[in-house]
Design an enzyme around this catalytic site. Structure first.
Site, PDB file in Angstrom:
ATOM      1  N   HIS A 167      41.310  -6.110  -8.266  1.00  0.00           N
ATOM      2  CA  HIS A 167      41.022  -6.844  -7.030  1.00  0.00           C
ATOM      3  C   HIS A 167      39.854  -7.804  -7.211  1.00  0.00           C
ATOM      4  O   HIS A 167      39.130  -7.775  -8.204  1.00  0.00           O
ATOM      5  CB  HIS A 167      40.740  -5.868  -5.878  1.00  0.00           C
ATOM      6  N   CYS A 183      38.237   0.998  -9.953  1.00  0.00           N
ATOM      7  CA  CYS A 183      39.009  -0.235  -9.824  1.00  0.00           C
ATOM      8  C   CYS A 183      38.510  -1.300 -10.796  1.00  0.00           C
ATOM      9  O   CYS A 183      37.381  -1.241 -11.285  1.00  0.00           O
ATOM     10  CB  CYS A 183      38.938  -0.765  -8.395  1.00  0.00           C
TER      11      CYS A 183
END
Length: 207
Positions: A167, A183
């Site tokens: 992301h 992440c």
């Protein structure tokens, strides 16, 4: 901001975020880019001692800028390979080449490896912190709508049934750092570029 609607506030927040991406005075691209942290926040290399410190590097090495590189691999074109140790994400182009992006990766204790697929793509995604994260940081919101202030940034690629994503981030100084809970972070500009190239069900290899 009296009288400003939600869209106006979102645009203002985005402009403020973009305004912070200021090259250092007297420094060219070859010497790197310098980013300013939010007002009142100081940048530290070690673990932050309080809420007004941010772990990261204000001087972003130009090695983390998006570029085509030689990348011999047996993976087919369209595959994403994430080298967490080197802080690089490779989008395989084929013919021994790849598009390389700089990334931020997991902090110590949150590392992981594996092979998955891109099962979902989202623009300006909303964010719901998982229960495990809320136990560690109960001050976090239970849900946050998508937008410039959202920690998932401008785009997100969801990896299989995991809680992990590739992301964006509005904190470009965190690129090249070990900063996340698992992440893979990219600058908003880079994740928008990658998002346009990646197809659903594309293979993702995290090393």
């Amino acid at each position: 901001m009296i009288g400003m609607n939600a869209a106006g506030k979102g645009l203002l927040a985005l402009l403020i975020a973009l305004a912070s991406l200021t090259p250092a005075t007297g420094q060219g691209l070859q010497q790197g880019w310098r980013f300013a942290p939010p007002p009142g926040i100081t940048m530290v290399q070690s673990k932050p001692r309080h809420a007004l410190q941010l772990q990261g590097n204000s001087q972003v090495n130009p090695i983390y800028l998006r570029q085509v590189v030689r990348y011999p691999t047996s993976e087919r074109s369209g595959t994403i390979v994430v080298d967490t140790r080197a802080h690089f994400l490779y989008f395989v182009l084929g013919d021994g080449r790849a598009l390389r992006y700089g990334i931020g990766v997991a902090k110590t204790g949150f590392e992981w490896r594996g092979t998955h697929q891109v099962t979902r793509k989202a623009e300006w995604p909303s964010w719901t912190p998982p229960a495990e994260m809320l136990r560690r940081r109960p001050e976090l919101p239970r849900h946050m709508a998508g937008g410039p202030g959202n920690p998932l940034g401008a785009r997100a690629l969801y990896l299989g049934s995991t809680l992990y994503r590739i992301h964006g981030t509005s904190e470009p100084w965190s690129i090249g750092q070990n900063v996340s809970s698992g992440c893979i972070r990219m600058s908003n500009a880079d994740v928008i570029d990658l998002y346009g190239r990646v197809k659903l069900n594309s293979k993702v290899v995290v090393l």
